[in-house]
Design a protein around this motif. Sequence first.
Motif, mmCIF file in Angstrom:
data_model
loop_
_atom_site.group_PDB
_atom_site.id
_atom_site.type_symbol
_atom_site.label_atom_id
_atom_site.label_comp_id
_atom_site.label_asym_id
_atom_site.label_seq_id
_atom_site.Cartn_x
_atom_site.Cartn_y
_atom_site.Cartn_z
ATOM 1 N N UNK A 129 -20.720 42.256 29.671
ATOM 2 C CA UNK A 129 -19.356 41.574 29.138
ATOM 3 C C UNK A 129 -19.591 40.217 28.863
ATOM 4 N N UNK A 130 -20.415 39.438 29.226
ATOM 5 C CA UNK A 130 -20.865 38.255 28.701
ATOM 6 C C UNK A 130 -21.517 38.356 27.407
ATOM 7 N N UNK A 131 -22.346 39.345 27.127
ATOM 8 C CA UNK A 131 -22.917 39.429 25.985
ATOM 9 C C UNK A 131 -21.709 39.817 24.814
ATOM 10 N N UNK A 132 -20.971 40.605 25.466
ATOM 11 C CA UNK A 132 -19.722 40.968 24.316
ATOM 12 C C UNK A 132 -18.929 39.634 23.793
ATOM 13 N N UNK A 133 -18.844 38.933 25.055
ATOM 14 C CA UNK A 133 -18.225 37.495 24.669
ATOM 15 C C UNK A 133 -18.785 36.889 23.346
ATOM 16 N N UNK A 134 -20.399 36.915 23.701
ATOM 17 C CA UNK A 134 -21.150 36.000 22.489
ATOM 18 C C UNK A 134 -20.909 36.954 21.171
ATOM 19 N N UNK A 135 -20.885 38.074 21.009
ATOM 20 C CA UNK A 135 -20.541 38.795 19.725
ATOM 21 C C UNK A 135 -19.436 38.754 19.243
ATOM 22 N N UNK A 136 -18.335 38.425 20.344
ATOM 23 C CA UNK A 136 -16.979 38.352 19.563
ATOM 24 C C UNK A 136 -16.778 36.945 19.415
ATOM 25 N N UNK A 137 -17.486 35.985 19.836
ATOM 26 C CA UNK A 137 -17.376 34.617 19.172
ATOM 27 C C UNK A 137 -18.053 34.585 18.021
ATOM 28 N N UNK A 138 -19.149 35.161 18.004
ATOM 29 C CA UNK A 138 -19.911 35.198 16.439
ATOM 30 C C UNK A 138 -18.974 35.841 15.280
ATOM 31 N N UNK A 139 -18.277 37.122 15.685
ATOM 32 C CA UNK A 139 -17.325 37.593 14.857
ATOM 33 C C UNK A 139 -16.318 36.648 14.404
ATOM 34 N N UNK A 140 -15.634 35.823 15.352
ATOM 35 C CA UNK A 140 -14.612 34.787 15.200
ATOM 36 C C UNK A 140 -15.035 33.616 14.515
#
Length: 466
Positions: A228-239
Amino acid sequence: MWRRGLPISPKNAIFAREAAASAHTLSIYMKQRKGLAAAIVAPLQQFMGREKSAGIVLAVSIVVAMAAANSPWSEEWFHLFEHKVGFVFNGEPLLYYSLHHWINDGLMSMFFFVVGLELKREFIGGELSNPRNTILPIGAAIGGMAVPALIYASLNGGTPAAGGWGIPMATDIAFSLAVVYALGDRVPVAAKVFLTTLAIVDDLGAVVVIALFYTSEISLANIAVGLLLLGVMVAANKAGVKSVAFYAVVGIGGVWVAFLMSGIHATIAAVLAAMAIPADARLPEAAYLERARAHLSRFASLRPNGVSTLDESQVEVIADMMEDTTRAIPPSQRLEHAMHPVVSFAIMPVFALANAGVSFAGMDASALFSTAVAPGVALGLLLGKPIGIVAATLLLVRLGAARLPAQLTLRRMMGLGFLASIGFTMSMFIATLAFDGGQMLLQAKVGIFAASIAGGAIGYALLRKA
Protein backbone atom coordinates in the motif's frame (compact mmCIF):
# COMPACT_ATOMS: atom_id res chain seq x y z
CA MET A 1 25.40 8.55 -18.39
CA TRP A 2 26.50 12.15 -17.96
CA ARG A 3 26.62 14.09 -21.18
CA ARG A 4 29.84 15.92 -21.87
CA GLY A 5 30.27 18.77 -24.30
CA LEU A 6 27.86 20.77 -26.44
CA PRO A 7 27.39 21.01 -30.21
CA ILE A 8 29.64 23.70 -31.68
CA SER A 9 27.45 26.65 -32.64
CA PRO A 10 27.73 30.46 -32.36
CA LYS A 11 25.50 30.49 -29.29
CA ASN A 12 27.47 27.71 -27.63
CA ALA A 13 30.74 29.42 -28.51
CA ILE A 14 29.56 32.55 -26.71
CA PHE A 15 28.41 30.38 -23.81
CA ALA A 16 31.83 28.72 -23.68
CA ARG A 17 33.62 32.10 -23.59
CA GLU A 18 31.34 33.26 -20.77
CA ALA A 19 32.02 30.06 -18.87
CA ALA A 20 35.77 30.49 -19.35
CA ALA A 21 35.61 34.06 -18.06
CA SER A 22 33.62 32.96 -15.03
CA ALA A 23 36.03 30.10 -14.40
CA HIS A 24 38.95 32.53 -14.48
CA THR A 25 37.17 34.69 -11.91
CA LEU A 26 36.51 31.70 -9.68
CA SER A 27 40.10 30.50 -10.01
CA ILE A 28 41.22 33.43 -7.85
CA TYR A 29 39.08 32.04 -5.07
CA MET A 30 40.11 28.44 -5.64
CA LYS A 31 43.82 29.24 -5.44
CA GLN A 32 43.26 30.42 -1.90
CA ARG A 33 42.02 26.99 -0.93
CA LYS A 34 45.33 25.23 -1.46
CA GLY A 35 46.97 23.90 1.65
CA LEU A 36 47.03 20.88 3.91
CA ALA A 37 43.30 20.14 3.45
CA ALA A 38 43.58 20.20 -0.33
CA ALA A 39 46.65 17.97 -0.18
CA ILE A 40 44.61 15.38 1.73
CA VAL A 41 41.20 15.73 0.10
CA ALA A 42 42.32 15.84 -3.55
CA PRO A 43 44.13 12.45 -3.56
CA LEU A 44 41.22 10.90 -1.62
CA GLN A 45 38.69 12.20 -4.15
CA GLN A 46 40.88 10.98 -6.99
CA PHE A 47 41.13 7.51 -5.41
CA MET A 48 37.36 7.27 -4.83
CA GLY A 49 36.72 8.35 -8.41
CA ARG A 50 38.54 5.35 -9.88
CA GLU A 51 36.52 2.33 -10.95
CA LYS A 52 38.82 -0.16 -9.22
CA SER A 53 39.03 1.66 -5.87
CA ALA A 54 35.85 0.11 -4.44
CA GLY A 55 37.26 -3.35 -5.11
CA ILE A 56 40.51 -2.44 -3.37
CA VAL A 57 38.70 -1.18 -0.25
CA LEU A 58 36.51 -4.28 -0.24
CA ALA A 59 39.58 -6.55 -0.52
CA VAL A 60 41.25 -4.78 2.42
CA SER A 61 38.08 -5.22 4.49
CA ILE A 62 38.03 -8.95 3.76
CA VAL A 63 41.68 -9.29 4.76
CA VAL A 64 40.99 -7.41 8.01
CA ALA A 65 37.98 -9.64 8.76
CA MET A 66 40.02 -12.79 8.13
CA ALA A 67 42.89 -11.52 10.27
CA ALA A 68 40.56 -10.58 13.14
CA ALA A 69 38.74 -13.94 12.95
CA ASN A 70 42.05 -15.80 13.35
CA SER A 71 43.62 -13.49 15.94
CA PRO A 72 43.78 -14.00 19.73
CA TRP A 73 40.74 -11.65 19.91
CA SER A 74 38.59 -13.68 17.51
CA GLU A 75 35.95 -14.44 20.17
CA GLU A 76 35.52 -10.74 20.96
CA TRP A 77 35.40 -9.97 17.22
CA PHE A 78 32.51 -12.36 16.55
CA HIS A 79 30.75 -11.33 19.77
CA LEU A 80 30.85 -7.69 18.65
CA PHE A 81 28.31 -8.34 15.89
CA GLU A 82 26.00 -10.26 18.26
CA HIS A 83 25.13 -7.17 20.32
CA LYS A 84 21.47 -6.27 19.91
CA VAL A 85 20.20 -2.81 19.04
CA GLY A 86 16.62 -1.65 18.62
CA PHE A 87 13.57 -0.27 20.41
CA VAL A 88 11.53 -1.39 23.39
CA PHE A 89 7.84 -0.40 23.58
CA ASN A 90 5.84 -1.22 26.73
CA GLY A 91 8.47 -3.75 27.68
CA GLU A 92 8.24 -5.52 24.33
CA PRO A 93 11.17 -5.45 21.87
CA LEU A 94 10.41 -3.71 18.58
CA LEU A 95 12.82 -3.97 15.67
CA TYR A 96 15.30 -5.36 18.19
CA TYR A 97 18.02 -7.18 16.25
CA SER A 98 21.73 -7.97 16.44
CA LEU A 99 24.27 -5.74 14.71
CA HIS A 100 24.85 -8.57 12.23
CA HIS A 101 21.14 -8.61 11.40
CA TRP A 102 21.01 -4.81 10.99
CA ILE A 103 24.00 -4.92 8.67
CA ASN A 104 22.56 -7.69 6.49
CA ASP A 105 18.98 -6.42 6.43
CA GLY A 106 19.55 -2.69 6.91
CA LEU A 107 22.81 -1.60 5.34
CA MET A 108 22.53 -4.14 2.54
CA SER A 109 19.09 -2.72 1.76
CA MET A 110 20.88 0.53 0.87
CA PHE A 111 23.12 -1.47 -1.46
CA PHE A 112 20.11 -3.04 -3.17
CA PHE A 113 18.41 0.35 -3.31
CA VAL A 114 21.31 1.65 -5.40
CA VAL A 115 21.12 -1.55 -7.49
CA GLY A 116 17.45 -0.77 -8.10
CA LEU A 117 18.26 2.80 -9.13
CA GLU A 118 20.95 1.55 -11.52
CA LEU A 119 18.58 -1.00 -13.02
CA LYS A 120 15.92 1.66 -13.57
CA ARG A 121 18.43 3.97 -15.26
CA GLU A 122 19.68 1.15 -17.48
CA PHE A 123 16.12 0.21 -18.49
CA ILE A 124 15.23 3.83 -19.32
CA GLY A 125 18.30 5.00 -21.20
CA GLY A 126 21.19 2.61 -20.63
CA GLU A 127 22.43 -0.72 -21.90
CA LEU A 128 19.13 -2.45 -21.13
CA SER A 129 16.96 0.10 -22.99
CA ASN A 130 17.55 -1.49 -26.40
CA PRO A 131 16.54 -5.18 -26.36
CA ARG A 132 18.65 -5.98 -29.43
CA ASN A 133 21.82 -4.91 -27.62
CA THR A 134 21.00 -6.91 -24.51
CA ILE A 135 20.18 -10.34 -25.90
CA LEU A 136 23.79 -11.54 -25.69
CA PRO A 137 24.69 -10.38 -22.13
CA ILE A 138 21.25 -11.30 -20.77
CA GLY A 139 21.53 -14.80 -22.24
CA ALA A 140 25.08 -15.10 -20.92
CA ALA A 141 23.94 -13.97 -17.46
CA ILE A 142 21.13 -16.55 -17.41
CA GLY A 143 23.57 -19.29 -18.43
CA GLY A 144 26.02 -18.04 -15.80
CA MET A 145 23.34 -18.39 -13.13
CA ALA A 146 21.73 -21.67 -14.23
CA VAL A 147 24.86 -23.84 -14.65
CA PRO A 148 26.38 -23.02 -11.22
CA ALA A 149 23.03 -23.78 -9.55
CA LEU A 150 22.82 -27.11 -11.39
CA ILE A 151 26.38 -28.06 -10.39
CA TYR A 152 25.66 -27.28 -6.75
CA ALA A 153 22.32 -29.13 -6.84
CA SER A 154 23.93 -32.20 -8.42
CA LEU A 155 26.31 -32.46 -5.46
CA ASN A 156 23.92 -31.49 -2.67
CA GLY A 157 20.46 -32.46 -3.89
CA GLY A 158 18.35 -34.30 -1.31
CA THR A 159 20.62 -33.26 1.58
CA PRO A 160 20.13 -30.61 4.31
CA ALA A 161 22.53 -28.41 2.30
CA ALA A 162 20.31 -28.37 -0.81
CA GLY A 163 19.04 -24.87 -0.01
CA GLY A 164 22.40 -23.33 -0.85
CA TRP A 165 21.94 -23.66 -4.63
CA GLY A 166 21.62 -19.89 -5.00
CA ILE A 167 25.06 -19.16 -3.51
CA PRO A 168 27.21 -19.80 -6.64
CA MET A 169 24.78 -17.91 -8.89
CA ALA A 170 25.90 -14.43 -7.78
CA THR A 171 28.66 -12.23 -9.19
CA ASP A 172 30.41 -9.51 -7.17
CA ILE A 173 30.27 -6.60 -9.61
CA ALA A 174 32.68 -4.44 -7.58
CA PHE A 175 35.50 -7.00 -7.64
CA SER A 176 34.91 -8.10 -11.23
CA LEU A 177 34.94 -4.58 -12.63
CA ALA A 178 37.90 -3.65 -10.43
CA VAL A 179 39.99 -6.37 -12.13
CA VAL A 180 38.78 -5.27 -15.58
CA TYR A 181 39.65 -1.62 -15.01
CA ALA A 182 43.00 -2.58 -13.48
CA LEU A 183 43.87 -4.09 -16.88
CA GLY A 184 43.23 -0.75 -18.59
CA ASP A 185 43.36 -0.77 -22.38
CA ARG A 186 44.11 -4.49 -22.50
CA VAL A 187 40.35 -5.00 -22.19
CA PRO A 188 38.40 -3.39 -25.08
CA VAL A 189 35.29 -1.30 -24.47
CA ALA A 190 33.02 -4.00 -25.94
CA ALA A 191 34.22 -6.49 -23.31
CA LYS A 192 33.73 -3.98 -20.48
CA VAL A 193 30.18 -3.22 -21.63
CA PHE A 194 29.46 -6.96 -21.93
CA LEU A 195 30.63 -7.68 -18.37
CA THR A 196 28.87 -4.63 -16.92
CA THR A 197 25.53 -5.53 -18.52
CA LEU A 198 25.96 -9.18 -17.52
CA ALA A 199 26.64 -8.15 -13.91
CA ILE A 200 23.56 -5.88 -13.87
CA VAL A 201 21.34 -8.73 -15.08
CA ASP A 202 23.07 -11.01 -12.55
CA ASP A 203 22.12 -8.58 -9.76
CA LEU A 204 18.52 -8.57 -11.01
CA GLY A 205 18.54 -12.38 -10.97
CA ALA A 206 19.87 -12.38 -7.41
CA VAL A 207 17.04 -10.07 -6.33
CA VAL A 208 14.45 -12.42 -7.87
CA VAL A 209 16.04 -15.49 -6.26
CA ILE A 210 16.11 -13.84 -2.83
CA ALA A 211 12.49 -12.72 -3.18
CA LEU A 212 11.15 -16.11 -4.27
CA PHE A 213 13.29 -18.64 -2.42
CA TYR A 214 15.04 -17.06 0.59
CA THR A 215 12.22 -15.78 2.76
CA SER A 216 11.04 -16.81 6.21
CA GLU A 217 7.49 -17.00 7.56
CA ILE A 218 5.25 -14.60 5.67
CA SER A 219 3.04 -11.97 7.35
CA LEU A 220 0.37 -11.06 4.80
CA ALA A 221 -0.74 -8.05 6.84
CA ASN A 222 2.71 -6.48 6.79
CA ILE A 223 3.10 -7.27 3.08
CA ALA A 224 -0.23 -5.54 2.42
CA VAL A 225 0.91 -2.45 4.35
CA GLY A 226 4.21 -2.40 2.48
CA LEU A 227 2.52 -2.71 -0.92
CA LEU A 228 0.00 0.00 0.00
CA LEU A 229 2.79 2.43 0.91
CA LEU A 230 4.64 1.44 -2.25
CA GLY A 231 1.48 2.37 -4.15
CA VAL A 232 1.55 5.77 -2.42
CA MET A 233 5.11 6.29 -3.72
CA VAL A 234 4.11 5.32 -7.26
CA ALA A 235 1.06 7.61 -7.13
CA ALA A 236 3.20 10.49 -5.87
CA ASN A 237 5.63 9.87 -8.74
CA LYS A 238 2.80 10.02 -11.27
CA ALA A 239 1.47 13.18 -9.60
CA GLY A 240 4.80 14.93 -10.11
CA VAL A 241 6.16 14.85 -6.55
CA LYS A 242 9.95 15.23 -6.76
CA SER A 243 10.83 15.62 -3.06
CA VAL A 244 13.57 13.19 -2.09
CA ALA A 245 12.65 13.65 1.58
CA PHE A 246 9.08 12.44 0.91
CA TYR A 247 10.26 9.25 -0.78
CA ALA A 248 12.85 8.68 1.98
CA VAL A 249 10.24 8.89 4.75
CA VAL A 250 7.66 6.71 2.99
CA GLY A 251 10.26 4.30 1.56
CA ILE A 252 12.32 3.75 4.70
CA GLY A 253 9.79 4.41 7.46
CA GLY A 254 7.00 2.62 5.63
CA VAL A 255 7.85 0.19 2.84
CA TRP A 256 11.17 -1.05 4.23
CA VAL A 257 9.94 -1.49 7.83
CA ALA A 258 6.80 -3.29 6.65
CA PHE A 259 8.80 -5.72 4.51
CA LEU A 260 11.35 -6.20 7.31
CA MET A 261 8.52 -7.37 9.59
CA SER A 262 6.75 -9.38 6.86
CA GLY A 263 9.25 -12.22 6.43
CA ILE A 264 10.18 -11.21 2.87
CA HIS A 265 13.76 -10.02 2.88
CA ALA A 266 13.97 -6.26 3.36
CA THR A 267 16.37 -5.84 0.43
CA ILE A 268 13.43 -6.57 -1.90
CA ALA A 269 11.62 -3.55 -0.47
CA ALA A 270 14.67 -1.44 -1.28
CA VAL A 271 14.63 -2.50 -4.94
CA LEU A 272 10.87 -1.90 -5.25
CA ALA A 273 11.18 1.51 -3.58
CA ALA A 274 13.98 2.46 -5.98
CA MET A 275 11.73 1.69 -8.93
CA ALA A 276 9.16 4.17 -7.58
CA ILE A 277 11.62 7.12 -7.43
CA PRO A 278 10.97 9.69 -10.20
CA ALA A 279 13.40 9.48 -13.13
CA ASP A 280 12.41 12.81 -14.71
CA ALA A 281 13.70 16.23 -13.65
CA ARG A 282 11.80 19.33 -12.64
CA LEU A 283 13.85 21.41 -15.05
CA PRO A 284 14.21 20.02 -18.62
CA GLU A 285 17.62 20.04 -20.31
CA ALA A 286 16.82 22.85 -22.77
CA ALA A 287 15.43 25.12 -20.04
CA TYR A 288 18.43 24.37 -17.82
CA LEU A 289 20.85 25.27 -20.60
CA GLU A 290 19.17 28.62 -21.18
CA ARG A 291 19.10 29.43 -17.47
CA ALA A 292 22.75 28.37 -17.11
CA ARG A 293 23.72 30.79 -19.88
CA ALA A 294 21.86 33.58 -18.11
CA HIS A 295 23.46 32.81 -14.75
CA LEU A 296 26.97 32.72 -16.24
CA SER A 297 26.38 36.00 -18.06
CA ARG A 298 25.26 37.58 -14.78
CA PHE A 299 28.29 36.21 -12.94
CA ALA A 300 30.70 37.33 -15.65
CA SER A 301 29.28 40.87 -15.53
CA LEU A 302 30.03 41.21 -11.81
CA ARG A 303 33.32 42.85 -10.90
CA PRO A 304 35.74 40.47 -9.09
CA ASN A 305 36.64 41.71 -5.61
CA GLY A 306 40.14 40.16 -5.71
CA VAL A 307 39.88 38.50 -2.28
CA SER A 308 39.11 34.97 -1.11
CA THR A 309 35.48 35.75 -0.19
CA LEU A 310 32.73 36.51 -2.69
CA ASP A 311 30.41 39.49 -2.83
CA GLU A 312 26.80 38.93 -1.85
CA SER A 313 25.70 39.34 -5.47
CA GLN A 314 28.18 36.66 -6.57
CA VAL A 315 26.96 34.26 -3.88
CA GLU A 316 23.37 34.88 -4.96
CA VAL A 317 24.14 33.98 -8.59
CA ILE A 318 25.99 30.80 -7.59
CA ALA A 319 23.14 29.81 -5.25
CA ASP A 320 20.66 30.20 -8.13
CA MET A 321 22.91 28.07 -10.36
CA MET A 322 23.13 25.37 -7.69
CA GLU A 323 19.35 25.31 -7.24
CA ASP A 324 18.77 25.01 -10.99
CA THR A 325 21.40 22.26 -11.21
CA THR A 326 19.63 20.29 -8.49
CA ARG A 327 16.28 20.71 -10.26
CA ALA A 328 17.81 19.58 -13.57
CA ILE A 329 18.96 16.20 -12.18
CA PRO A 330 16.22 13.55 -11.82
CA PRO A 331 15.72 12.49 -8.17
CA SER A 332 16.65 8.87 -9.01
CA GLN A 333 20.01 9.87 -10.49
CA ARG A 334 20.62 12.40 -7.71
CA LEU A 335 20.15 9.66 -5.13
CA GLU A 336 22.27 7.19 -7.09
CA HIS A 337 25.08 9.72 -7.48
CA ALA A 338 25.00 10.60 -3.77
CA MET A 339 24.69 7.06 -2.42
CA HIS A 340 27.09 5.23 -4.71
CA PRO A 341 30.29 6.24 -2.83
CA VAL A 342 28.58 5.56 0.52
CA VAL A 343 27.67 2.06 -0.62
CA SER A 344 31.05 1.35 -2.23
CA PHE A 345 33.31 2.74 0.49
CA ALA A 346 31.25 2.26 3.66
CA ILE A 347 28.37 -0.22 3.43
CA MET A 348 30.09 -2.97 1.44
CA PRO A 349 33.29 -2.87 3.54
CA VAL A 350 31.19 -3.03 6.75
CA PHE A 351 29.27 -6.00 5.34
CA ALA A 352 32.58 -7.71 4.54
CA LEU A 353 33.88 -7.06 8.05
CA ALA A 354 30.76 -8.62 9.56
CA ASN A 355 30.51 -11.63 7.24
CA ALA A 356 33.89 -12.46 5.67
CA GLY A 357 35.67 -13.62 8.81
CA VAL A 358 36.38 -17.36 8.78
CA SER A 359 38.15 -18.86 11.78
CA PHE A 360 40.45 -21.76 10.93
CA ALA A 361 41.16 -22.58 14.59
CA GLY A 362 40.65 -26.29 15.16
CA MET A 363 39.37 -26.83 11.63
CA ASP A 364 40.26 -30.09 9.91
CA ALA A 365 39.53 -31.53 6.50
CA SER A 366 36.83 -33.87 7.82
CA ALA A 367 34.87 -30.89 9.21
CA LEU A 368 35.42 -28.81 6.11
CA PHE A 369 34.19 -31.53 3.77
CA SER A 370 31.61 -33.19 6.02
CA THR A 371 29.09 -32.07 3.40
CA ALA A 372 29.47 -31.13 -0.27
CA VAL A 373 28.73 -27.45 0.37
CA ALA A 374 32.30 -26.21 -0.16
CA PRO A 375 32.90 -28.27 -3.35
CA GLY A 376 29.43 -27.37 -4.63
CA VAL A 377 29.98 -23.65 -4.16
CA ALA A 378 33.58 -23.67 -5.40
CA LEU A 379 32.90 -25.75 -8.52
CA GLY A 380 29.65 -23.91 -9.17
CA LEU A 381 31.45 -20.57 -9.23
CA LEU A 382 34.79 -21.56 -10.74
CA LEU A 383 33.49 -23.91 -13.45
CA GLY A 384 29.77 -23.18 -13.69
CA LYS A 385 30.10 -19.45 -14.28
CA PRO A 386 32.54 -19.53 -17.22
CA ILE A 387 30.92 -22.63 -18.75
CA GLY A 388 27.43 -21.16 -18.50
CA ILE A 389 28.44 -17.74 -19.84
CA VAL A 390 30.53 -19.02 -22.76
CA ALA A 391 28.08 -21.79 -23.72
CA ALA A 392 25.05 -19.47 -23.66
CA THR A 393 26.91 -16.83 -25.68
CA LEU A 394 28.06 -19.27 -28.36
CA LEU A 395 24.58 -20.81 -28.54
CA LEU A 396 22.91 -17.45 -29.12
CA VAL A 397 25.45 -16.56 -31.81
CA ARG A 398 25.06 -19.97 -33.49
CA LEU A 399 21.25 -19.61 -33.52
CA GLY A 400 21.56 -16.15 -35.05
CA ALA A 401 19.76 -14.49 -32.14
CA ALA A 402 22.70 -12.18 -31.40
CA ARG A 403 25.94 -11.01 -32.96
CA LEU A 404 29.29 -11.34 -31.20
CA PRO A 405 31.32 -8.09 -31.20
CA ALA A 406 34.57 -8.42 -33.14
CA GLN A 407 36.67 -7.51 -30.08
CA LEU A 408 34.96 -10.12 -27.88
CA THR A 409 37.14 -13.09 -28.78
CA LEU A 410 36.72 -16.54 -27.25
CA ARG A 411 39.74 -16.01 -24.99
CA ARG A 412 38.36 -12.70 -23.72
CA MET A 413 34.93 -14.23 -23.22
CA MET A 414 36.47 -17.01 -21.12
CA GLY A 415 38.41 -14.42 -19.14
CA LEU A 416 35.22 -12.48 -18.43
CA GLY A 417 33.51 -15.74 -17.46
CA PHE A 418 36.17 -16.47 -14.85
CA LEU A 419 35.93 -12.89 -13.52
CA ALA A 420 32.18 -13.42 -13.13
CA SER A 421 33.02 -16.34 -10.83
CA ILE A 422 34.19 -13.82 -8.22
CA GLY A 423 31.33 -14.14 -5.74
CA PHE A 424 32.60 -12.70 -2.47
CA THR A 425 30.04 -10.26 -1.01
CA MET A 426 26.98 -11.22 -3.08
CA SER A 427 27.56 -14.95 -2.64
CA MET A 428 28.26 -14.50 1.06
CA PHE A 429 25.06 -12.51 1.42
CA ILE A 430 22.97 -15.31 -0.11
CA ALA A 431 24.91 -17.84 2.02
CA THR A 432 23.79 -16.03 5.20
CA LEU A 433 20.19 -16.40 3.98
CA ALA A 434 20.57 -20.06 3.00
CA PHE A 435 22.35 -21.22 6.19
CA ASP A 436 21.62 -19.87 9.63
CA GLY A 437 25.18 -20.07 10.91
CA GLY A 438 26.82 -23.37 11.77
CA GLN A 439 29.22 -25.59 9.86
CA MET A 440 27.54 -25.31 6.45
CA LEU A 441 27.82 -21.51 6.42
CA LEU A 442 31.53 -21.83 7.21
CA GLN A 443 31.96 -24.37 4.41
CA ALA A 444 30.12 -22.08 1.99
CA LYS A 445 32.44 -19.19 2.83
CA VAL A 446 35.51 -21.35 2.25
CA GLY A 447 34.14 -22.40 -1.15
CA ILE A 448 33.41 -18.76 -2.03
CA PHE A 449 36.90 -17.63 -1.09
CA ALA A 450 38.64 -20.43 -2.98
CA ALA A 451 36.62 -19.96 -6.18
CA SER A 452 36.72 -16.15 -6.11
CA ILE A 453 40.48 -15.96 -5.70
CA ALA A 454 41.15 -18.63 -8.31
CA GLY A 455 38.58 -17.21 -10.75
CA GLY A 456 39.95 -13.69 -10.39
CA ALA A 457 43.53 -14.86 -11.00
CA ILE A 458 42.62 -16.99 -14.03
CA GLY A 459 40.43 -14.27 -15.52
CA TYR A 460 43.16 -11.67 -15.03
CA ALA A 461 45.75 -13.90 -16.71
CA LEU A 462 43.52 -14.67 -19.71
CA LEU A 463 42.56 -11.04 -20.30
CA ARG A 464 46.09 -9.76 -19.74
CA LYS A 465 47.52 -12.04 -22.43
CA ALA A 466 44.60 -11.42 -24.77
